[in-house]
Design a protein around this motif. Structure first.
Motif, PDB file in Angstrom:
ATOM      1  N   GLN A 116       0.198  18.333   0.758  1.00 17.28           N
ATOM      2  CA  GLN A 116       1.071  17.253   0.295  1.00 17.28           C
ATOM      3  C   GLN A 116       0.651  15.915   0.892  1.00 17.28           C
ATOM      4  O   GLN A 116       0.665  14.884   0.210  1.00 17.28           O
ATOM      5  N   TRP A 117       0.272  15.926   2.160  1.00 16.09           N
ATOM      6  CA  TRP A 117      -0.191  14.699   2.826  1.00 16.09           C
ATOM      7  C   TRP A 117      -1.458  14.191   2.152  1.00 16.09           C
ATOM      8  O   TRP A 117      -1.602  13.001   1.877  1.00 16.09           O
ATOM      9  N   SER A 118      -2.374  15.108   1.860  1.00 16.34           N
ATOM     10  CA  SER A 118      -3.611  14.739   1.179  1.00 16.34           C
ATOM     11  C   SER A 118      -3.320  14.130  -0.191  1.00 16.34           C
ATOM     12  O   SER A 118      -3.916  13.114  -0.575  1.00 16.34           O
ATOM     13  N   HIS A 119      -2.386  14.727  -0.914  1.00 16.70           N
ATOM     14  CA  HIS A 119      -2.060  14.241  -2.259  1.00 16.70           C
ATOM     15  C   HIS A 119      -1.490  12.827  -2.216  1.00 16.70           C
ATOM     16  O   HIS A 119      -1.781  12.006  -3.101  1.00 16.70           O
ATOM     17  N   ARG A 120      -0.701  12.528  -1.189  1.00 13.49           N
ATOM     18  CA  ARG A 120      -0.121  11.187  -1.085  1.00 13.49           C
ATOM     19  C   ARG A 120      -1.202  10.119  -0.916  1.00 13.49           C
ATOM     20  O   ARG A 120      -1.002   8.961  -1.284  1.00 13.49           O
ATOM     21  N   ILE A 121      -2.335  10.500  -0.373  1.00  7.62           N
ATOM     22  CA  ILE A 121      -3.423   9.543  -0.173  1.00  7.62           C
ATOM     23  C   ILE A 121      -4.318   9.459  -1.403  1.00  7.62           C
ATOM     24  O   ILE A 121      -4.719   8.372  -1.823  1.00  7.62           O
ATOM     25  N   THR A 122      -4.628  10.601  -1.993  1.00  9.28           N
ATOM     26  CA  THR A 122      -5.650  10.643  -3.040  1.00  9.28           C
ATOM     27  C   THR A 122      -5.102  10.513  -4.455  1.00  9.28           C
ATOM     28  O   THR A 122      -5.873  10.236  -5.383  1.00  9.28           O
ATOM     29  N   SER A 123      -3.808  10.699  -4.649  1.00  9.48           N
ATOM     30  CA  SER A 123      -3.254  10.597  -5.996  1.00  9.48           C
ATOM     31  C   SER A 123      -3.487   9.199  -6.569  1.00  9.48           C
ATOM     32  O   SER A 123      -3.259   8.194  -5.884  1.00  9.48           O
ATOM     33  N   PRO A 124      -3.949   9.100  -7.816  1.00 15.62           N
ATOM     34  CA  PRO A 124      -4.134   7.774  -8.426  1.00 15.62           C
ATOM     35  C   PRO A 124      -2.863   6.932  -8.416  1.00 15.62           C
ATOM     36  O   PRO A 124      -2.933   5.699  -8.354  1.00 15.62           O
ATOM     37  N   ASN A 125      -1.713   7.581  -8.444  1.00 10.84           N
ATOM     38  CA  ASN A 125      -0.449   6.835  -8.439  1.00 10.84           C
ATOM     39  C   ASN A 125      -0.170   6.159  -7.102  1.00 10.84           C
ATOM     40  O   ASN A 125       0.620   5.220  -7.032  1.00 10.84           O
ATOM     41  N   SER A 126      -0.809   6.637  -6.040  1.00 10.16           N
ATOM     42  CA  SER A 126      -0.541   6.069  -4.715  1.00 10.16           C
ATOM     43  C   SER A 126      -1.194   4.708  -4.526  1.00 10.16           C
ATOM     44  O   SER A 126      -0.741   3.900  -3.717  1.00 10.16           O
ATOM     45  N   GLN A 127      -2.302   4.457  -5.259  1.00  9.16           N
ATOM     46  CA  GLN A 127      -3.024   3.188  -5.122  1.00  9.16           C
ATOM     47  C   GLN A 127      -3.340   2.890  -3.654  1.00  9.16           C
ATOM     48  O   GLN A 127      -3.194   1.761  -3.176  1.00  9.16           O
ATOM     49  N   CYS A 128      -3.762   3.920  -2.924  1.00  5.15           N
ATOM     50  CA  CYS A 128      -4.065   3.765  -1.497  1.00  5.15           C
ATOM     51  C   CYS A 128      -5.384   3.002  -1.334  1.00  5.15           C
ATOM     52  O   CYS A 128      -6.432   3.449  -1.813  1.00  5.15           O
ATOM     53  N   PRO A 129      -5.371   1.850  -0.658  1.00  7.41           N
ATOM     54  CA  PRO A 129      -6.596   1.051  -0.545  1.00  7.41           C
ATOM     55  C   PRO A 129      -7.611   1.668   0.423  1.00  7.41           C
ATOM     56  O   PRO A 129      -7.240   2.279   1.427  1.00  7.41           O
ATOM     57  N   LYS A 130      -8.886   1.501   0.096  1.00  7.02           N
ATOM     58  CA  LYS A 130      -9.986   1.911   0.966  1.00  7.02           C
ATOM     59  C   LYS A 130     -10.896   0.704   1.174  1.00  7.02           C
ATOM     60  O   LYS A 130     -11.256   0.023   0.213  1.00  7.02           O
ATOM     61  N   ARG A 131     -11.249   0.471   2.428  1.00  8.46           N
ATOM     62  CA  ARG A 131     -12.042  -0.716   2.767  1.00  8.46           C
ATOM     63  C   ARG A 131     -13.452  -0.304   3.169  1.00  8.46           C
ATOM     64  O   ARG A 131     -13.638   0.563   4.033  1.00  8.46           O
ATOM     65  N   TYR A 132     -14.437  -0.946   2.541  1.00 12.02           N
ATOM     66  CA  TYR A 132     -15.839  -0.617   2.761  1.00 12.02           C
ATOM     67  C   TYR A 132     -16.610  -1.839   3.248  1.00 12.02           C
ATOM     68  O   TYR A 132     -16.388  -2.957   2.770  1.00 12.02           O
TER      69      TYR A 132
END
Length: 229
Positions: A116-132
């Motif tokens: 569930q924790w993983s899904h909250r990060i990777t789900s497209p609906n979460s729009q979790c930002p990643k910085r590169y």
């Protein structure tokens, strides 16, 4: 977790038996004798009874500083070793990768047994930002940076994709994206007539790669880090 509860969870001891062992000085945490039943055990602590290590395996949350030349897979692939080879942990098959990186990309990788924790990060609906941190083959001008901010079209996509961009130097930028399309950073840079020379993920959400971790090193996440997602 309280130390007496930890002892009961890792053994068949009752709470009273665990407290008796503590009073007798038979329990160590990180090689220090602990007699306080309320002592808080952290995920990375080594707990021993009479010199024998014990452990309670709950949900695990791990940060890895992935080096170049390793794959985000449970098995070696295409001549590249698996990132799981870095971990000295039992039951690695219980751990899932939270957002994969290509073999040639370095930086922050999260592993967890908590679906569930993983899904909250990777789900497209979460729009979790990643910085590169992106190192480019050619210098990038202000027009190209503006295009990345406003949105560029990728081959095979119907809608433009954009990101937050900060210049580091002529050939380096910080690029933050909230989607996870295939090779998105590389394709975005190609869309402005440039090419990625090296790519490093520094941050997921508000969680940054711990600066004390060298490439190939890892640690458990702290409670406040887990609760960010």
């Amino acid at each position: 977790m309280r130390l007496d509860k930890y002892l009961c969870g890792a053994t068949e001891l009752t709470r009273s038996q665990a407290k008796r062992l503590l009073k007798q000085g038979e329990v160590t945490v990180n090689e220090q004798i602990i007699k306080d039943a309320a002592f808080k055990v952290q995920p990375q602590d080594q707990v021993c009874i009479e010199g024998e290590t014990i452990s309670v395996r709950g949900q695990r949350y791990i940060m890895v500083h992935k080096p170049e030349g390793m794959v985000c897979s449970h098995i070696d692939d295409g001549g590249y070793p698996s990132v799981f080879n870095l971990l000295d942990e039992p039951k690695l098959d219980e751990l899932k990768i939270v957002g994969r990186l290509d073999a040639d990309t370095t930086g922050l990788v999260l592993l967890t047994s908590d679906g569930q924790w993983s899904h909250r990060i990777t789900s497209p609906n979460s729009q979790c930002p990643k910085r590169y941190r992106v190192t480019l083959v050619h210098p990038i001008d202000d027009d190209a940076i503006d295009q990345l901010k406003q949105g560029v079209m990728l081959n095979g996509e119907t809608d433009p994709v954009s990101g937050d961009v900060e210049r580091i130097s002529d050939n380096e930028i910080w690029l933050t994206i909230s989607e996870g399309k295939y090779h998105q950073v590389k394709r975005m840079c190609a869309a402005v007539s440039n090419r990625v020379e090296s790519l490093h993920r520094q941050q997921i959400g508000n969680l940054e790669l711990d600066p004390i971790l060298e490439e190939g090193e890892w640690r458990f996440l702290r409670d406040h880090e887990v609760s960010q997602f």
